[in-house]
Scaffold this motif. Structure first.
Motif, PDB file in Angstrom:
ATOM      1  N   PHE A 173      -2.984  -3.506  14.062  1.00 50.04           N
ATOM      2  CA  PHE A 173      -1.811  -2.954  14.728  1.00 50.04           C
ATOM      3  C   PHE A 173      -0.548  -3.606  14.168  1.00 50.04           C
ATOM      4  CE2 PHE A 173      -5.129  -2.794  18.257  1.00 50.04           C
ATOM      5  CZ  PHE A 173      -5.669  -1.612  17.759  1.00 50.04           C
ATOM      6  N   SER A 174      -0.336  -3.369  12.894  1.00 43.63           N
ATOM      7  CA  SER A 174       0.782  -3.927  12.144  1.00 43.63           C
ATOM      8  C   SER A 174       1.598  -2.788  11.564  1.00 43.63           C
ATOM      9  CB  SER A 174       0.261  -4.822  11.018  1.00 43.63           C
ATOM     10  OG  SER A 174       1.225  -4.999  10.008  1.00 43.63           O
ATOM     11  N   HIS A 175       2.870  -2.717  11.902  1.00 42.91           N
ATOM     12  CA  HIS A 175       3.723  -1.665  11.353  1.00 42.91           C
ATOM     13  C   HIS A 175       3.895  -1.806   9.842  1.00 42.91           C
ATOM     14  CE1 HIS A 175       5.652  -1.010  15.566  1.00 42.91           C
ATOM     15  NE2 HIS A 175       4.542  -0.318  15.417  1.00 42.91           N
ATOM     16  N   GLU A 176       3.950  -3.041   9.365  1.00 45.84           N
ATOM     17  CA  GLU A 176       4.078  -3.257   7.919  1.00 45.84           C
ATOM     18  C   GLU A 176       2.863  -2.688   7.184  1.00 45.84           C
ATOM     19  OE1 GLU A 176       6.521  -6.226  10.105  1.00 45.84           O
ATOM     20  OE2 GLU A 176       4.430  -5.564  10.241  1.00 45.84           O
ATOM     21  N   ALA A 177       1.661  -2.956   7.725  1.00 45.37           N
ATOM     22  CA  ALA A 177       0.447  -2.440   7.098  1.00 45.37           C
ATOM     23  C   ALA A 177       0.382  -0.918   7.187  1.00 45.37           C
ATOM     24  CB  ALA A 177      -0.783  -3.061   7.746  1.00 45.37           C
ATOM     25  N   LEU A 178       0.816  -0.367   8.310  1.00 42.49           N
ATOM     26  CA  LEU A 178       0.806   1.086   8.486  1.00 42.49           C
ATOM     27  C   LEU A 178       1.711   1.765   7.474  1.00 42.49           C
ATOM     28  CD1 LEU A 178       0.137   3.670  10.119  1.00 42.49           C
ATOM     29  CD2 LEU A 178       2.094   3.096  11.590  1.00 42.49           C
ATOM     30  N   VAL A 179       2.943   1.305   7.358  1.00 41.83           N
ATOM     31  CA  VAL A 179       3.893   1.920   6.430  1.00 41.83           C
ATOM     32  C   VAL A 179       3.396   1.801   4.996  1.00 41.83           C
ATOM     33  CG1 VAL A 179       6.230   1.743   5.492  1.00 41.83           C
ATOM     34  CG2 VAL A 179       5.867   1.631   7.969  1.00 41.83           C
ATOM     35  N   ALA A 180       2.834   0.635   4.644  1.00 39.86           N
ATOM     36  CA  ALA A 180       2.314   0.461   3.283  1.00 39.86           C
ATOM     37  C   ALA A 180       1.152   1.402   3.008  1.00 39.86           C
ATOM     38  CB  ALA A 180       1.885  -0.995   3.087  1.00 39.86           C
TER      39      ALA A 180
END
Length: 322
Positions: free
Chosen positions: A262-269
């Motif tokens: 649940f990481s926005h950085e990982a999601l966007v990447a």
């Protein structure tokens, strides 16, 4: 916002196989007790938690290792059939709230293909899930061709989930039980299984096949560039030649979910790497917190149309839920 979550575990006590993952995970006693209480439940805890957090549907799957560690092929086939019948009954009792991924007894690939067809065409399940390897065997091996043929013919996706029972002794992990589970090794092993499918030419032989990887793609989306440049340097006499670069099988044949990351950085990447149409919301219930997953999705830094794709539209399309 409509939410469909699709790596949501259950257990059925009627099976002959002791497929509970709990003996293989070094969890705190209170965490073990909670998971044991929640896995076989659908109404006392699960549905109220979904309602409280605004989760419209869970796509259910038999918890790992499920039947993948069962050494007797006949028992595996019987248990897969029983689990799928049980799952179909749960879905019918709660229309619109649950769907399901079929258990498949890959100890016998031909019977696994037959059970997959029955689960989709007769029971109305929306795909299948395998817990990584089956007794040390991986799905790029030639005996699984009948299963891939059936999967492609049915047009359904196969979710490849980690298996808490290792296929072999990985000396790197000795003395570090915390690494030999969801913290790290499960993602590395499951991602390795997916890479075997690519490098083994499975998607060249079955171009219509679709797999799903959890946990933001099991480390793979961030390495697409490196896969391509290192593959281009391989000696063609020592590696099967693929029809396209490894990265191009992502999206075309491989989609991912957000389960447990649940990481926005990982999601966007991940979205930048494999495309907005190939990322789906997931919780990993009951091993992860529903409220954390939902808050992550609701606050994701995405345009409304893109957020809707991740939250439910991609799952509706890939799993044919409409």
């Amino acid at each position: 916002m409509k939410l469909i979550a699709l790596e949501e575990a259950f257990w059925c006590d009627k099976l002959q196989t002791d497929g509970s993952p709990l003996a293989h995970i070094p969890l705190k006693p209170e965490v073990l007790a909670k998971v044991r209480r929640l896995l076989p439940d659908f109404t006392e805890f699960r549905l109220p938690e979904m309602d409280t957090n605004g989760v419209d549907m869970q796509v259910l799957s038999l918890t790992a290792p499920g039947i993948q560690a069962q050494p007797d092929a006949d028992v595996a086939v019987a248990d897969a059939r029983a689990a799928n019948d049980f799952l179909a009954t749960v879905i019918s009792e709660h229309p619109g709230r649950f769907q399901g991924l079929a258990a498949v007894p890959l100890q016998d690939p031909k019977r696994a293909a037959a059970e997959l067809r029955r689960a989709i065409e007769e029971l109305g399940l929306c795909g299948a899930l395998v817990n990584d390897h089956t007794l040390g065997h991986y799905l790029d091996e030639p005996q699984y061709a009948p299963f891939w043929e059936t999967l492609q013919d049915l047009g359904v996706a196969l979710y490849i989930h980690p298996n808490p029972v290792p296929a072999d002794d990985w000396s790197l992990l000795r003395g570090y039980p915390g690494l030999d589970q969801a913290t790290w090794s499960w993602a590395a092993r499951t991602g390795g299984h997916a890479m075997r499918l690519i490098f083994g030419g499975v998607f060249d032989r079955f171009p219509g096949a679709k797999i799903i990887l959890g946990h933001m793609g099991e480390f793979l989306p961030s390495h697409l560039y490196r896969f391509d440049v290192r593959y281009a340097d391989l000696d063609p006499a020592k590696q099967l030649q693929l029809k396209k670069p490894p990265s191009e099988y992502f999206g075309a044949n491989i989609a991912i979910t957000t389960s447990g990351v649940f990481s926005h950085e990982a999601l966007v990447a991940a979205i930048h790497a494999i495309g907005i149409d190939n990322v789906m919301f997931s919780i990993d219930y009951p091993f992860e917190r529903t409220e954390a997953a939902v808050e992550f999705m609701r606050t994701a830094p995405l345009a409304p149309a893109d957020k809707a794709k991740v939250a439910h539209e991609n799952a509706e399309r890939i799993l044919r839920l409409k």
